[in-house]
Design a protein around this motif. Structure first.
Motif, PDB file in Angstrom:
ATOM      1  N   ILE A 368       4.972  -3.196  -5.749  1.00  0.00           N
ATOM      2  CA  ILE A 368       4.312  -2.907  -4.482  1.00  0.00           C
ATOM      3  C   ILE A 368       3.809  -1.468  -4.446  1.00  0.00           C
ATOM      4  O   ILE A 368       4.535  -0.526  -4.780  1.00  0.00           O
ATOM      5  N   LEU A 369       2.545  -1.296  -4.051  1.00  0.00           N
ATOM      6  CA  LEU A 369       1.961   0.016  -3.800  1.00  0.00           C
ATOM      7  C   LEU A 369       1.521   0.066  -2.347  1.00  0.00           C
ATOM      8  O   LEU A 369       1.250  -0.973  -1.728  1.00  0.00           O
ATOM      9  N   PHE A 370       1.434   1.279  -1.785  1.00  0.00           N
ATOM     10  CA  PHE A 370       0.950   1.463  -0.423  1.00  0.00           C
ATOM     11  C   PHE A 370      -0.274   2.371  -0.435  1.00  0.00           C
ATOM     12  O   PHE A 370      -0.355   3.307  -1.243  1.00  0.00           O
ATOM     13  N   ALA A 371      -1.211   2.103   0.468  1.00  0.00           N
ATOM     14  CA  ALA A 371      -2.431   2.908   0.546  1.00  0.00           C
ATOM     15  C   ALA A 371      -2.926   2.944   1.982  1.00  0.00           C
ATOM     16  O   ALA A 371      -2.623   2.069   2.790  1.00  0.00           O
ATOM     17  N   GLY A 372      -3.721   3.955   2.296  1.00  0.00           N
ATOM     18  CA  GLY A 372      -4.307   4.066   3.622  1.00  0.00           C
ATOM     19  C   GLY A 372      -3.346   4.682   4.622  1.00  0.00           C
ATOM     20  O   GLY A 372      -2.356   5.313   4.270  1.00  0.00           O
ATOM     21  N   GLN A 373      -3.613   4.469   5.905  1.00  0.00           N
ATOM     22  CA  GLN A 373      -2.842   5.143   6.944  1.00  0.00           C
ATOM     23  C   GLN A 373      -1.371   4.753   6.934  1.00  0.00           C
ATOM     24  O   GLN A 373      -0.519   5.543   7.332  1.00  0.00           O
ATOM     25  N   ILE A 374      -1.058   3.560   6.500  1.00  0.00           N
ATOM     26  CA  ILE A 374       0.349   3.169   6.472  1.00  0.00           C
ATOM     27  C   ILE A 374       1.137   4.001   5.466  1.00  0.00           C
ATOM     28  O   ILE A 374       2.360   4.097   5.551  1.00  0.00           O
ATOM     29  N   SER A 375       0.450   4.654   4.531  1.00  0.00           N
ATOM     30  CA  SER A 375       1.138   5.493   3.551  1.00  0.00           C
ATOM     31  C   SER A 375       1.388   6.905   4.083  1.00  0.00           C
ATOM     32  O   SER A 375       2.077   7.692   3.439  1.00  0.00           O
TER      33      SER A 375
END
Length: 483
Positions: A368-375
């Motif tokens: 799992i990777l996270f990107a954008g404002q949730i990161s």
């Protein structure tokens, strides 16, 4: 290996288009959809389109050697698809990059449709460890309750929430053009902003009405923890009578050509689209009842008879505590029975030990990777940026490689470094600023006193470091090249 991207806002489409260009098969999930002829939306969105901009149409400054300019330059050199589309859908906005919202979304949809490696799936994702490939979570500030609970379950920690506001929009025909003037601050760029000047008496009357205005009713799930970079105007007003004059109503550099003087305060309006038939009240995000907004905002000179096409609103912004959860390639580094790793060339995988130091391990990397404002980034351009990086990194993982993180000396690297290394106890989302980049050497600082020259040096170094990193990527140069 197939890549699943969750979220059709900004970071999600950017990640999907980037990974697809790098040879990956991508499933792009978006919960907004037409259901039995009715659009299923979030509390803030008005359409089911990709890349809908809900707060402003500006992607910030294009002035050379500023931090937002540097970030965009690196993204252009990295082949950012959404920034290329933004350039194509740009509308006049002085020295800023602003877009026609509808055209921007339309072009994103066309790019996704034209990419055969991307399959769009209009449904909500509520589980993260039920997928055989890699997952990029890019659900943004309006992550659904079900997926938020799943993120909590997998990470084993509470994710945080604060609230962004949406600025009002007025019909251009309802603006009294006799009371306003066109200008850009300090005459930089073209005079694309409508400026509503206030004298001291008008400002005091407006401020008193704003302070007395009734707030919108808060929903049960709201906690009203605002981001300092996007405070509602009524919150700013309560901090002192001159706070707005040094914030969104700052008159400095906006001389009224009709009088030759600088007003006491100024409200700026910015085009929403190329037709210039609607304008956004810059910096006027708020959490007031709609009727109160109409009453108070019509005290602004030139807006006495304004027709509001959209009132300000407030919406939830969900983000993870990235310093505790992500590594430098935006991967979730928590290893637990609820977050099993996925097999992918395990002999070459890097994981974090108990001290959070990365090392080679025979255990497979997190899926799992996270990107954008949730990161943990804030702002449109700043959200697209990790989407591009997540697409690059995920494509490397899918090829069985360990990606080289973008250098710390770059704007992209500094933004990622901040969200992955900030103080966990006091972590708050951030925009790109020069403060995030490495400081210049003491010798250079002593020699170069001018701040603009220092920024030029930082930009020059950052772009050189980015170009070197881009050249080292193990992909065909036609895929990651100058945008």
């Amino acid at each position: 290996m197939r890549i699943r991207v969750i979220g059709g806002g900004l970071a999600g489409p950017e990640a999907a288009l980037t990974a697809a260009r790098l040879g990956c098969e991508v499933d792009l999930f978006e919960l907004r959809a037409m259901v039995d002829g009715t659009p299923r939306l979030t509390p803030a969105h008005q359409t089911i389109e990709f890349g809908e901009l809900v707060c402003s149409n500006s992607l910030k400054s294009e002035s050379r050697n500023t931090a937002p300019w540097l970030l965009k330059q690196e993204m252009r050199r990295g082949g950012s698809q959404l920034l290329r589309i933004a350039d194509q859908a740009a509308v006049p906005a002085g020295h800023a990059l602003a877009v026609d919202r509808v055209e921007f979304s339309r072009r994103i949809a066309a790019a996704i449709t034209d990419q055969p490696a991307i399959r769009v799936i209009r449904q909500e994702v509520t589980r993260l460890n039920d997928f055989d490939g890699l997952t990029i979570v890019a659900t943004g500030p309006l992550t659904s309750d079900a997926l938020s609970r799943e993120i909590q379950r997998i990470t084993g920690s509470e994710h945080l929430a604060f609230y962004d506001s949406i600025s009002p929009i007025v019909d251009a025909e309802s603006i009294d053009m006799e009371r306003v003037y066109f200008a850009a601050r300090w005459d930089k760029g073209t005079p694309d902003y409508i400026n509503c000047p206030m004298n001291r008496e008008e400002y005091d009357r407006f401020l008193d009405a704003l302070l007395a205005a009734e707030p919108a009713e808060s929903k049960e799930w709201e906690n009203l923890e605002y981001f300092e970079g996007c405070l509602p105007i009524e919150v700013l007003a309560r901090r002192g009578r001159d706070t707005l004059r040094f914030g969104p109503m700052k008159p400095v550099g906006l001389r009224d050509p009709r009088t030759g003087h600088m007003p006491w305060a100024v409200v700026q309006l910015r085009k929403e689209n190329l037709r210039a038939d609607s304008y956004n009240l810059v910096g006027f995000q708020n959490h007031l009842r709609f009727g109160e907004q109409a009453r108070v905002l019509r005290l602004i000179p030139g807006l006495e008879n304004a027709r509001f096409l959209r009132y300000g609103q407030i919406h939830r912004n969900t983000y993870i505590c990235a310093p505790a959860l992500l590594d430098d390639t935006l991967r979730l580094r928590i290893q637990s029975p609820l977050n099993p790793p996925q097999p992918c060339h395990p002999e070459r995988v890097v994981v974090a030990d108990e001290s959070n130091d990365l090392h080679v391990s025979p255990v497979a990397q997190p899926a799992i990777l996270f990107a954008g404002q949730i990161s943990g980034v804030e702002g449109y351009t700043d959200s697209i940026a990790p989407g591009m990086l997540a697409g690059i990194y995920a494509a490397s993982f899918a090829r069985g490689e360990i990606p080289e993180p973008v250098p710390r000396d770059t704007a992209l690297g500094s933004l990622v470094h901040y969200i992955t290394h900030a103080d966990v106890k006091h972590f708050q989302p951030a925009n790109i600023t020069f403060d995030l980049l490495p400081a210049l050497e003491e010798e250079v600082r002593r020699k170069v006193r001018d701040k603009k020259e220092r920024h030029r040096i930082q930009c020059e170094r950052a772009l050189a470091a980015f170009d070197a990193w881009r050249s080292s990527l193990n992909v065909h140069p036609s895929l990651i090249s100058l945008g």
